[in-house]
Design a protein around this motif. Structure first.
Motif, PDB file in Angstrom:
ATOM      1  N   LEU A 153       0.849  -1.192   0.000  1.00  0.00           N
ATOM      2  CA  LEU A 153       0.000   0.000   0.000  1.00  0.00           C
ATOM      3  C   LEU A 153       0.884   1.241   0.000  1.00  0.00           C
ATOM      4  CD1 LEU A 153      -2.653  -0.647   2.776  1.00  0.00           C
ATOM      5  CD2 LEU A 153      -3.027  -0.499   0.326  1.00  0.00           C
ATOM      6  N   ALA A 154       0.663   2.134  -0.956  1.00  0.00           N
ATOM      7  CA  ALA A 154       1.457   3.374  -0.986  1.00  0.00           C
ATOM      8  C   ALA A 154       0.893   4.353   0.041  1.00  0.00           C
ATOM      9  CB  ALA A 154       1.395   3.977  -2.380  1.00  0.00           C
ATOM     10  N   LEU A 155       1.784   5.121   0.657  1.00  0.00           N
ATOM     11  CA  LEU A 155       1.342   6.129   1.623  1.00  0.00           C
ATOM     12  C   LEU A 155       0.534   7.204   0.915  1.00  0.00           C
ATOM     13  CD1 LEU A 155       4.514   6.699   3.834  1.00  0.00           C
ATOM     14  CD2 LEU A 155       2.563   5.216   4.274  1.00  0.00           C
ATOM     15  N   GLY A 156      -0.375   7.828   1.632  1.00  0.00           N
ATOM     16  CA  GLY A 156      -1.168   8.922   1.074  1.00  0.00           C
ATOM     17  C   GLY A 156      -2.553   8.445   0.665  1.00  0.00           C
ATOM     18  N   GLN A 157      -3.083   9.103  -0.369  1.00  0.00           N
ATOM     19  CA  GLN A 157      -4.467   8.833  -0.750  1.00  0.00           C
ATOM     20  C   GLN A 157      -4.643   7.411  -1.264  1.00  0.00           C
ATOM     21  OE1 GLN A 157      -6.158  11.313   0.285  1.00  0.00           O
ATOM     22  NE2 GLN A 157      -8.127  10.363  -0.117  1.00  0.00           N
ATOM     23  N   HIS A 158      -5.772   6.813  -0.917  1.00  0.00           N
ATOM     24  CA  HIS A 158      -6.106   5.446  -1.323  1.00  0.00           C
ATOM     25  C   HIS A 158      -7.597   5.454  -1.648  1.00  0.00           C
ATOM     26  CE1 HIS A 158      -7.244   1.208  -0.660  1.00  0.00           C
ATOM     27  NE2 HIS A 158      -5.985   0.921  -0.958  1.00  0.00           N
ATOM     28  N   PRO A 159      -8.051   4.600  -2.568  1.00  0.00           N
ATOM     29  CA  PRO A 159      -9.482   4.618  -2.884  1.00  0.00           C
ATOM     30  C   PRO A 159     -10.393   4.465  -1.659  1.00  0.00           C
ATOM     31  CG  PRO A 159      -8.303   3.232  -4.433  1.00  0.00           C
ATOM     32  CD  PRO A 159      -7.306   3.666  -3.403  1.00  0.00           C
ATOM     33  N   ARG A 160      -9.904   3.825  -0.605  1.00  0.00           N
ATOM     34  CA  ARG A 160     -10.739   3.649   0.599  1.00  0.00           C
ATOM     35  C   ARG A 160     -10.479   4.701   1.671  1.00  0.00           C
ATOM     36  NH1 ARG A 160     -13.027  -1.298   1.490  1.00  0.00           N
ATOM     37  NH2 ARG A 160     -12.661  -2.804  -0.164  1.00  0.00           N
ATOM     38  N   GLY A 161      -9.437   5.501   1.521  1.00  0.00           N
ATOM     39  CA  GLY A 161      -9.134   6.470   2.576  1.00  0.00           C
ATOM     40  C   GLY A 161      -7.722   6.998   2.427  1.00  0.00           C
ATOM     41  N   ARG A 162      -6.971   6.938   3.536  1.00  0.00           N
ATOM     42  CA  ARG A 162      -5.578   7.374   3.483  1.00  0.00           C
ATOM     43  C   ARG A 162      -4.695   6.355   4.196  1.00  0.00           C
ATOM     44  NH1 ARG A 162      -4.303  11.917   1.441  1.00  0.00           N
ATOM     45  NH2 ARG A 162      -2.383  12.412   2.522  1.00  0.00           N
ATOM     46  N   VAL A 163      -3.466   6.251   3.697  1.00  0.00           N
ATOM     47  CA  VAL A 163      -2.512   5.314   4.275  1.00  0.00           C
ATOM     48  C   VAL A 163      -1.434   6.122   4.999  1.00  0.00           C
ATOM     49  CG1 VAL A 163      -0.889   3.443   3.819  1.00  0.00           C
ATOM     50  CG2 VAL A 163      -2.951   3.684   2.404  1.00  0.00           C
ATOM     51  N   PHE A 164      -1.188   5.759   6.255  1.00  0.00           N
ATOM     52  CA  PHE A 164      -0.183   6.431   7.069  1.00  0.00           C
ATOM     53  C   PHE A 164       0.907   5.435   7.471  1.00  0.00           C
ATOM     54  CE2 PHE A 164      -4.131   8.754   7.836  1.00  0.00           C
ATOM     55  CZ  PHE A 164      -3.733  10.063   7.568  1.00  0.00           C
ATOM     56  N   GLY A 165       2.124   5.965   7.641  1.00  0.00           N
ATOM     57  CA  GLY A 165       3.235   5.129   8.082  1.00  0.00           C
ATOM     58  C   GLY A 165       3.501   5.323   9.568  1.00  0.00           C
ATOM     59  N   LEU A 166       4.048   4.290  10.206  1.00  0.00           N
ATOM     60  CA  LEU A 166       4.399   4.370  11.630  1.00  0.00           C
ATOM     61  C   LEU A 166       5.918   4.266  11.769  1.00  0.00           C
ATOM     62  CD1 LEU A 166       1.371   3.408  11.616  1.00  0.00           C
ATOM     63  CD2 LEU A 166       1.896   2.241  13.753  1.00  0.00           C
ATOM     64  N   PRO A 167       6.597   5.372  12.027  1.00  0.00           N
ATOM     65  CA  PRO A 167       8.045   5.281  12.209  1.00  0.00           C
ATOM     66  C   PRO A 167       8.408   4.277  13.296  1.00  0.00           C
ATOM     67  CG  PRO A 167       7.347   7.567  12.067  1.00  0.00           C
ATOM     68  CD  PRO A 167       6.090   6.741  12.166  1.00  0.00           C
ATOM     69  N   PHE A 168       9.308   3.394  12.986  1.00  0.00           N
ATOM     70  CA  PHE A 168       9.759   2.331  13.893  1.00  0.00           C
ATOM     71  C   PHE A 168       8.596   1.446  14.365  1.00  0.00           C
ATOM     72  CE2 PHE A 168      12.300   6.229  14.982  1.00  0.00           C
ATOM     73  CZ  PHE A 168      13.292   5.976  14.051  1.00  0.00           C
ATOM     74  N   GLY A 169       7.478   1.512  13.636  1.00  0.00           N
ATOM     75  CA  GLY A 169       6.355   0.645  13.975  1.00  0.00           C
ATOM     76  C   GLY A 169       5.542   1.098  15.176  1.00  0.00           C
ATOM     77  N   ARG A 170       5.651   2.377  15.563  1.00  0.00           N
ATOM     78  CA  ARG A 170       4.952   2.843  16.770  1.00  0.00           C
ATOM     79  C   ARG A 170       4.188   4.121  16.509  1.00  0.00           C
ATOM     80  NH1 ARG A 170       9.964   1.258  17.851  1.00  0.00           N
ATOM     81  NH2 ARG A 170      10.043  -0.617  19.102  1.00  0.00           N
ATOM     82  N   VAL A 171       3.109   4.310  17.260  1.00  0.00           N
ATOM     83  CA  VAL A 171       2.361   5.573  17.166  1.00  0.00           C
ATOM     84  C   VAL A 171       1.770   5.881  18.547  1.00  0.00           C
ATOM     85  CG1 VAL A 171       0.206   4.430  16.405  1.00  0.00           C
ATOM     86  CG2 VAL A 171       0.590   6.828  15.866  1.00  0.00           C
ATOM     87  N   PRO A 172       1.899   7.132  18.985  1.00  0.00           N
ATOM     88  CA  PRO A 172       1.223   7.489  20.248  1.00  0.00           C
ATOM     89  C   PRO A 172      -0.287   7.397  20.065  1.00  0.00           C
ATOM     90  CG  PRO A 172       2.894   9.131  19.661  1.00  0.00           C
ATOM     91  CD  PRO A 172       2.717   8.240  18.459  1.00  0.00           C
ATOM     92  N   ALA A 173      -0.978   6.917  21.075  1.00  0.00           N
ATOM     93  CA  ALA A 173      -2.437   6.745  20.986  1.00  0.00           C
ATOM     94  C   ALA A 173      -3.121   8.072  20.657  1.00  0.00           C
ATOM     95  CB  ALA A 173      -2.954   6.182  22.310  1.00  0.00           C
ATOM     96  N   ARG A 174      -2.630   9.178  21.224  1.00  0.00           N
ATOM     97  CA  ARG A 174      -3.304  10.476  20.977  1.00  0.00           C
ATOM     98  C   ARG A 174      -3.203  10.854  19.502  1.00  0.00           C
ATOM     99  NH1 ARG A 174       0.987  13.558  20.247  1.00  0.00           N
ATOM    100  NH2 ARG A 174       2.829  12.834  21.328  1.00  0.00           N
TER     101      ARG A 174
END
Ligand code: SF4
Length: 386
Positions: free
Chosen positions: A225-246
């Motif tokens: 999946l390429a980052l950015g716009q997608h037919p179903r929504g948007r694709v985001f990346g998680l640096p080092f596989g992590r994201v703060p819940a907020r």
């Protein structure tokens, strides 16, 4: 609930959490690789109330919370069960996981296979805990590099095939039902032919049975999946596989967001998100040029008891400085990356060992470096090596 925390489960789940340096690690397997918006909000609340406030996306597309106290674990489990984020019964978590190609659609072969296989999981013999299935029946397989032992894929001709991991070819099958029956039968063959000793299909060096002739190659791999716009929504990346819940909560705040799909590539597909809904956050980038997305770092100190050095701040600092792949590992175990990296830094006794073109446990080119020594050492290296 009267279940007790089990420390050091070798394949952690929610009911079998693993003790790490900063508390218990609790892993959630999203059903069909998709969580509703309400479930993601609940998971964010859980990470902040019971854990460290961070969510991690694993290479098998699971989401995990860290830093859960033993005293809080039972309350967390009640909360996760209430929001249908984990099975109500611990034994249901014992079944092998199903990894779905993230772009599955309602009624397609991937989704049908998932439903039918789920209904037959109880027919399978107990399998080694790391074993799983990849249901990857889109036009082109995308999960070939993801960990799985039996795969449902398509051939270039468009037909379905079932492939045992480690084999280049698979067995053609006429329908999803035939594929699911074959997958179930192969799990029995795996156990009966001594596969438990090997632990994984790729290591089970035994000829496949006559009734599963491997004759057809899968189609050429498709793109992630390429980052950015997608037919179903948007694709985001998680640096080092992590994201703060907020940050994740902000990403799903727009009214049009309905669900989040997980991937094994440190990417999340936020269904219904539109460009401009949420400005991309530093912690949730949507730009392929973000070099942190190509770097690997384990949690390090103080999050893992084995680590004698922090890893995440150093990885952030090295972002953009190195052309090739970078791996920062809290110890020689190298959990975040098993393949060699252009530059690997491994913690040992509070300092870093520097390895060029190797794994965390390979012979270092320099040892016992502090962070400033390390940066100075990198400047002395021929740029072509990095
Ligand atoms: S590599 Fe070592 S320090 Fe990092 S998570 Fe694994 S065991 Fe912990």
């Amino acid at each position: 609930m009267t279940h007790e925390v089990r420390i050091k489960g070798w394949c952690p789940g929610a009911w079998h959490p693993m003790a790490t340096g900063d508390g218990l690690l609790v892993r959630v397997r999203p059903r069909l690789g998709r969580l509703s918006r309400a479930q993601v909000l609940a998971l964010c609340d859980a990470a902040e109330t019971f854990g460290s406030g961070l969510l991690e996306l694993t290479s098998r597309a699971n989401l995990q919370l860290r830093g859960v106290s033993e005293a809080g674990w039972l309350k967390l489990m009640a909360f996760l069960v209430e929001h249908r984020l984990v099975a109500a019964e611990p034994h249901d978590e014992r079944h092998p996981p199903l990894l779905l190609a993230p772009e599955w659609q309602a009624g397609d072969a991937t989704q049908q296979a998932a439903h039918r296989l789920q209904a037959r999981l109880a027919e399978m013999p107990p399998l080694p805990a790391k074993m799983g299935f990849a249901l990857d029946a889109g036009d082109a397989p995308v999960l070939g590099e993801a960990s799985a032992d039996f795969r449902l894929e398509r051939a270039a001709s468009g037909g379905l095939l079932v492939r045992a991991d480690g084999r280049a070819r698979g067995t053609p099958v006429a329908s999803v039902d035939v594929a699911v029956a074959l997958l179930v039968r192969l799990t029995h063959w795996f156990v009966d032919s001594g596969g438990r000793d090997a632990g994984r299909m790729a290591r089970h060096a035994v000829a496949l049975p006559d009734w599963a002739p491997a004759t057809v190659r899968p189609a050429a791999p498709g793109a992630w999946l390429a980052l950015g716009q997608h037919p179903r929504g948007r694709v985001f990346g998680l640096p080092f596989g992590r994201v703060p819940a907020r940050v994740l909560r902000d990403a799903i705040a727009p009214a049009g967001v309905t669900a989040v799909r997980v991937t094994p590539w440190r990417r999340l597909l936020v269904e219904g998100a539109e460009k401009g809904d949420t400005p991309p956050a530093d912690d949730l980038p949507d730009d392929e040029r973000d070099t942190r997305l190509r770097m690997d770092a384990c949690p390090g100190a103080p999050h893992c008891a084995q680590a004698s050095v922090p890893t995440l701040a150093l990885a952030d600092r090295l972002s953009g400085l190195i052309e090739g792949t970078v791996h920062v590992s809290g110890c020689a175990k190298g959990c975040a990356r098993q393949q060699p990296a252009t530059l690997c830094l491994t913690g040992r006794a509070g300092r870093y060992d520097l390895i060029l073109g190797g794994r965390a446990d390979d012979t270092p080119a320099a040892t016992g470096l502090g962070e400033s020594d390390l940066l100075a050492y990198l400047e002395t290296l021929d740029a072509s090596r990095l």
